[in-house]
Motif scaffolding. Sequence first.
Motif, PDB file in Angstrom:
ATOM      1  N   THR A 136       0.813  -1.221   0.000  1.00 56.89           N
ATOM      2  CA  THR A 136       0.000   0.000   0.000  1.00 56.89           C
ATOM      3  C   THR A 136       0.845   1.268   0.000  1.00 56.89           C
ATOM      4  N   ILE A 137       2.131   1.183   0.329  1.00 56.49           N
ATOM      5  CA  ILE A 137       2.921   2.408   0.363  1.00 56.49           C
ATOM      6  C   ILE A 137       3.960   2.463  -0.750  1.00 56.49           C
ATOM      7  N   MET A 138       3.911   1.466  -1.648  1.00 54.42           N
ATOM      8  CA  MET A 138       4.911   1.487  -2.717  1.00 54.42           C
ATOM      9  C   MET A 138       4.353   2.202  -3.937  1.00 54.42           C
ATOM     10  N   THR A 139       5.248   2.557  -4.842  1.00 52.62           N
ATOM     11  CA  THR A 139       4.826   3.125  -6.119  1.00 52.62           C
ATOM     12  C   THR A 139       5.444   2.283  -7.220  1.00 52.62           C
ATOM     13  N   PRO A 140       4.668   2.022  -8.289  1.00 52.53           N
ATOM     14  CA  PRO A 140       5.241   1.218  -9.371  1.00 52.53           C
ATOM     15  C   PRO A 140       6.125   2.032 -10.309  1.00 52.53           C
ATOM     16  N   GLU A 141       6.347   3.321 -10.006  1.00 54.10           N
ATOM     17  CA  GLU A 141       7.124   4.153 -10.917  1.00 54.10           C
ATOM     18  C   GLU A 141       8.580   4.252 -10.473  1.00 54.10           C
ATOM     19  N   PHE A 142       9.413   3.374 -11.007  1.00 50.94           N
ATOM     20  CA  PHE A 142      10.835   3.391 -10.663  1.00 50.94           C
ATOM     21  C   PHE A 142      11.642   3.185 -11.937  1.00 50.94           C
ATOM     22  N   VAL A 143      12.949   3.400 -11.843  1.00 48.39           N
ATOM     23  CA  VAL A 143      13.820   3.217 -13.001  1.00 48.39           C
ATOM     24  C   VAL A 143      14.358   1.784 -12.989  1.00 48.39           C
ATOM     25  N   ALA A 144      14.017   1.015 -14.005  1.00 44.95           N
ATOM     26  CA  ALA A 144      14.533  -0.352 -14.128  1.00 44.95           C
ATOM     27  C   ALA A 144      15.559  -0.377 -15.254  1.00 44.95           C
ATOM     28  N   LEU A 145      16.718  -0.952 -14.993  1.00 49.20           N
ATOM     29  CA  LEU A 145      17.782  -1.030 -15.995  1.00 49.20           C
ATOM     30  C   LEU A 145      18.056  -2.492 -16.319  1.00 49.20           C
ATOM     31  N   LYS A 146      18.567  -2.717 -17.539  1.00 44.14           N
ATOM     32  CA  LYS A 146      18.990  -4.073 -17.889  1.00 44.14           C
ATOM     33  C   LYS A 146      20.482  -4.223 -17.612  1.00 44.14           C
ATOM     34  N   GLN A 147      20.897  -5.441 -17.265  1.00 47.72           N
ATOM     35  CA  GLN A 147      22.271  -5.634 -16.804  1.00 47.72           C
ATOM     36  C   GLN A 147      23.318  -5.439 -17.893  1.00 47.72           C
ATOM     37  N   HIS A 148      22.916  -5.587 -19.190  1.00 44.39           N
ATOM     38  CA  HIS A 148      23.922  -5.513 -20.248  1.00 44.39           C
ATOM     39  C   HIS A 148      24.131  -4.106 -20.788  1.00 44.39           C
ATOM     40  N   LEU A 149      23.404  -3.130 -20.254  1.00 40.63           N
ATOM     41  CA  LEU A 149      23.637  -1.740 -20.658  1.00 40.63           C
ATOM     42  C   LEU A 149      25.004  -1.280 -20.171  1.00 40.63           C
ATOM     43  N   LEU A 191      30.523   7.582 -10.587  1.00 39.19           N
ATOM     44  CA  LEU A 191      31.918   7.297 -10.279  1.00 39.19           C
ATOM     45  C   LEU A 191      32.498   6.194 -11.167  1.00 39.19           C
ATOM     46  N   ALA A 192      31.629   5.540 -11.977  1.00 36.26           N
ATOM     47  CA  ALA A 192      32.102   4.460 -12.849  1.00 36.26           C
ATOM     48  C   ALA A 192      32.550   5.025 -14.197  1.00 36.26           C
ATOM     49  N   ASN A 193      33.202   4.169 -14.972  1.00 36.45           N
ATOM     50  CA  ASN A 193      33.556   4.568 -16.336  1.00 36.45           C
ATOM     51  C   ASN A 193      32.327   4.456 -17.230  1.00 36.45           C
ATOM     52  N   PRO A 194      32.202   5.379 -18.203  1.00 41.45           N
ATOM     53  CA  PRO A 194      31.027   5.329 -19.088  1.00 41.45           C
ATOM     54  C   PRO A 194      30.883   4.000 -19.808  1.00 41.45           C
ATOM     55  N   SER A 195      31.994   3.294 -20.034  1.00 46.32           N
ATOM     56  CA  SER A 195      31.892   2.052 -20.805  1.00 46.32           C
ATOM     57  C   SER A 195      31.664   0.817 -19.928  1.00 46.32           C
ATOM     58  N   ASP A 196      31.707   0.997 -18.611  1.00 46.25           N
ATOM     59  CA  ASP A 196      31.459  -0.149 -17.718  1.00 46.25           C
ATOM     60  C   ASP A 196      30.058  -0.710 -17.954  1.00 46.25           C
ATOM     61  N   LEU A 197      29.919  -2.020 -17.772  1.00 43.65           N
ATOM     62  CA  LEU A 197      28.597  -2.616 -17.856  1.00 43.65           C
ATOM     63  C   LEU A 197      27.885  -2.499 -16.506  1.00 43.65           C
ATOM     64  N   ILE A 198      26.578  -2.332 -16.569  1.00 39.98           N
ATOM     65  CA  ILE A 198      25.790  -2.233 -15.338  1.00 39.98           C
ATOM     66  C   ILE A 198      26.041  -3.430 -14.435  1.00 39.98           C
ATOM     67  N   GLU A 199      26.129  -4.631 -15.030  1.00 39.05           N
ATOM     68  CA  GLU A 199      26.268  -5.822 -14.184  1.00 39.05           C
ATOM     69  C   GLU A 199      27.577  -5.824 -13.385  1.00 39.05           C
ATOM     70  N   THR A 200      28.580  -5.048 -13.849  1.00 39.63           N
ATOM     71  CA  THR A 200      29.819  -4.996 -13.068  1.00 39.63           C
ATOM     72  C   THR A 200      29.754  -3.919 -11.995  1.00 39.63           C
TER      73      THR A 200
END
Lengths: 454, 454
Positions: A136-149, A191-200
């Motif tokens: 009842t207190i959550m919102t379904p509006e969040f940012v979801a990312l894929k791991q290979h981005l 703080l990460a490098n632009p080319s780093d993968l999200i999963e790392t």
Amino acid sequence: MQKRLEELFERLNDLYYTRKFSHLKTLLLEAEPADIAYFLEELEEKDKLLFFRLLPKEVASNVFVELDVDAQENLIKNFSDSELCDILNNMFLDDAVDIIEEMPSNVVKRILKSTTLENRNLINELLEYPEDSAGTIMTPEFVALKQHLTVEEAFKYIRRNGINKETIYTCYVTDAKRKLIGVVTIKDLLLANPSDLIETVMDTNLLFARTLDDRESVVNLFSKYDCLALPVIDKEGCIVGIITVDDAVDVIQEEATEDIHKMAAVTPTDKPYLKQGLLTIFLSRFPWLVLLMLSATFTSLIIGVYEEKLYLITPTLFACIPMIMGTGGNAGSQSAVTITRAIALDEVKFKDVFRVLLKEITVGIILGLGVSILCFLKLMFIDSLYNEVTPLIAFTISLALFATIVLAKIVGAALPLLAKKIKLDPAVMASPFITTIVDAVSLILYCALSLAIL
Amino acid sequence: MQKRLEELFERLNDLYYTRKFSHLKTLLLEAEPADIAYFLEELEEKDKLLFFRLLPKEVASNVFVELDVDAQENLIKNFSDSELCDILNNMFLDDAVDIIEEMPSNVVKRILKSTTLENRNLINELLEYPEDSAGTIMTPEFVALKQHLTVEEAFKYIRRNGINKETIYTCYVTDAKRKLIGVVTIKDLLLANPSDLIETVMDTNLLFARTLDDRESVVNLFSKYDCLALPVIDKEGCIVGIITVDDAVDVIQEEATEDIHKMAAVTPTDKPYLKQGLLTIFLSRFPWLVLLMLSATFTSLIIGVYEEKLYLITPTLFACIPMIMGTGGNAGSQSAVTITRAIALDEVKFKDVFRVLLKEITVGIILGLGVSILCFLKLMFIDSLYNEVTPLIAFTISLALFATIVLAKIVGAALPLLAKKIKLDPAVMASPFITTIVDAVSLILYCALSLAIL
């Protein structure tokens, strides 16, 4: 801060009543929605809709969310369909759900008709979660990312999609089935490098709540782990929403207020005190007062039974009844309230019952000894000035006081834990109920002891 | 969540006692500092230092902050100077100050000697703020930006300097004299063009606290305005620190706990219940119990004076004393606790005193009527079964009950507001004190009324 608010209200008043609407709009763009809402609520009924319509689109929904229920209901009744639609579509879904829950059914129908099909389905899902659950207190509006981005792609995605999410500072990494596999904060990304993968970059050590978890224990996670948002997952482990810290703060305040009210035998209400109608206040207090008044029948019954006998021994025994009952009640509520608060903060669980009881009994014995020795001295040196007190009488009363305190501590510690175990509300147990029980038991004890010894 | 914790502890135990330290270190890097701290506290004394030394540098300070005071003190005593230095330098300054405030002076001296000169000066400044002021919960580690930077330059600056700031999500724009002129969030920056100037992106409508503001009213701003951080300015308008929402959450919980404890006549302590020693518990309760026991001298004095006369009229009058006093006490604490909580949430201020009193008197009269009519019926139909009750006796008792309830509501509403006005703690007034006053006054009223009518 108070002065800042007064100045703002003066300027708003001035611009509104001199009809300098373009200046007013600039000011409204800058001001805090909560302050505008407070100002609007204080306007006369006929001005509210007019003033609300002056709000720039960007802030209208934010102000609407902050209004009290009555003002919201009145505005909705006077809105055109397209106005209502605009306001709802600019609102976070968890806020829309909060509003819907307070509205009468005809208004709810109108609201649901005014939203998009997608939102309507989401709202209906949210409405189905049981009261006081994390859902009842959550919102379904969040940012979801894929791991290979890559981090760079993630930033692009956030720039494009983040504007209408409740928070972008914590992003959730999900697999193809929407299963939650990691979280990544904007700080990590920066703080990460632009080319780093999200999963790392992502953190796979997940803190989360489940939709059906009790909201009180969920918000305790915020203070324990200092999070800004917490994902909520369903039975399949799929992320269905997030709880943001601002909503957690509101729940923490509400839960504390509720517990405080219950401990004082007041049924909690949502509204701030000054906005509560007389009927609301009356209804929140009357049943409890009647219940407690009726439960005092026991004590008058007990006194009725022992009255003559006690009076024949010495009238002093009567004079001390309020002292015994009062001290017992206080001793009991000290324990009960401490334990109840500890339960609310998840510091104490039912499995600790024996540790708690041992502690309370030990403290009860020490406290009982201390207080009853002082009581003995008081009886001998003060009360004896105006009542008949022999050492034996003083001893009997002090002994009864000692037993009452120890007993009160046991009852006070055990009842909230038991209540928690059988899924009753420990806060209701905490104060008035325990006093009533302790009153009756301590009175019987007192009378019986007096008759036995004197 | 509980299960997650148990699994973690089992793995930690396993790896620690089988001395698989490299595996252990990997696990410690992932786990939440709060959980590691909890695990460490449960270890045997001799293992604590050993285990702490296994913590990777990155998490050691975070874990240390989460430990309880006793564990912190013990560890510091056993640390080498360089260890202590490392841990302190990786800690946020507000956390360091929190720790210092709880330590004995010899430990404080060692801590101050181990920090850099700059930090030592900052810590000393923070230590000088009065108790419970905004200055004591702020941290001087925030991101300050200049207004003429571009968004791109700002990002570069944040990437370089943000890593050891408590939050980077809200940045503060200051002029050459460190005067606060605007705030800008990372979300604003992400959505702006890289070439935009900070001064065009920043929000100049500032919410802030002053160093000497009361921390309770400052944290209320977090729930009112949904902020993630709040800047704190000094008398000259210069920003000296920020308060982050995680610290605000802790203060909100603490303040609520303190109020709840005070209302139950328990002196608040910092530690969670299960960690409180017997002496702490005893001391937090004993003075109050004694005070309340002694104050019951008034009631026994009053009963002593009226006893014989009342008994001669009818013993029933005695049997009803606990009911009158109990209901009065409950009615009073209903009002007192409601008003006290409203004061704590800034919903009610002293200027509302007449509005509040009017409301409470009206509600008191309606409640009084309702409860005393029911009491009359109860006396006539239930109590009459075992006590002597004539209609006139029942009427007198009910009338006294009515007067007691109205009076209790007035005292209960007025005292917390008065306490606030003369800068005493409303929560201390709220419960036991009001009960004591209402007890005494209602008893006199009851006895006098009985003698006058019967």
